[in-house]
Motif scaffolding. Structure first.
Motif, short mmCIF file in Angstrom:
data_model
loop_
_atom_site.label_atom_id
_atom_site.label_comp_id
_atom_site.label_asym_id
_atom_site.label_seq_id
_atom_site.Cartn_x
_atom_site.Cartn_y
_atom_site.Cartn_z
N ARG A 32 0.85 -1.26 -0.19
CA ARG A 32 0.06 0.04 -0.10
C ARG A 32 0.94 1.20 -0.10
NH1 ARG A 32 -3.85 -1.31 3.34
NH2 ARG A 32 -2.56 -0.78 5.40
N SER A 66 -0.62 -2.04 -4.61
CA SER A 66 -0.09 -2.57 -6.07
C SER A 66 0.16 -4.16 -5.45
CB SER A 66 1.06 -2.07 -6.37
OG SER A 66 0.93 -0.90 -6.81
N THR A 99 -3.44 3.86 -2.39
CA THR A 99 -3.58 2.55 -3.38
C THR A 99 -2.80 1.42 -3.17
OG1 THR A 99 -1.86 3.76 -4.71
CG2 THR A 99 -4.16 4.41 -4.96
#
Length: 98
Positions: A9, A16, A14
């Motif tokens: 994070r 990945s 966001t």
């Protein structure tokens, strides 16, 4: 050679999902832990180099997927290079064995 995915994070919340051709990532990170951006990058570069070397030793060539993943991580990290106190949170590992 067991490959794995790991989820991180970013400072903007966001996430990945990243790839490693080796479980060596588990030697450098702990799920649930935050890492200062520079430390995260240092660790992921070292772990990726080791993983790629393991692929080279076994198959005779480096892992291009690992190299591509490192480029993606470094590109994403640049978004936070000017963010004071930026940290990357390691969410989870997925070795596909569960």
């Amino acid at each position: 050679m067991p490959a794995m995915h790991y989820t991180v994070r970013w400072p903007d919340a966001t996430q990945s999902t990243c790839y490693s051709p080796s479980l060596v990532i588990q030697d450098f990170f702990q799920p649930g832990q935050d890492y200062p951006l520079d430390d995260f990058l240092r660790r992921v570069r070292e772990a990726t180099a080791i993983a790629s070397d393991r692929v080279r030793a076994k198959f005779g060539f480096a892992c291009s997927m690992a190299a591509d993943q490192l480029v993606e991580i470094e590109t994403r990290a640049r978004d936070f290079s000017e963010t004071p106190g930026a940290q990357v949170h390691v969410v989870a590992f997925d070795t596909g064995t569960a």
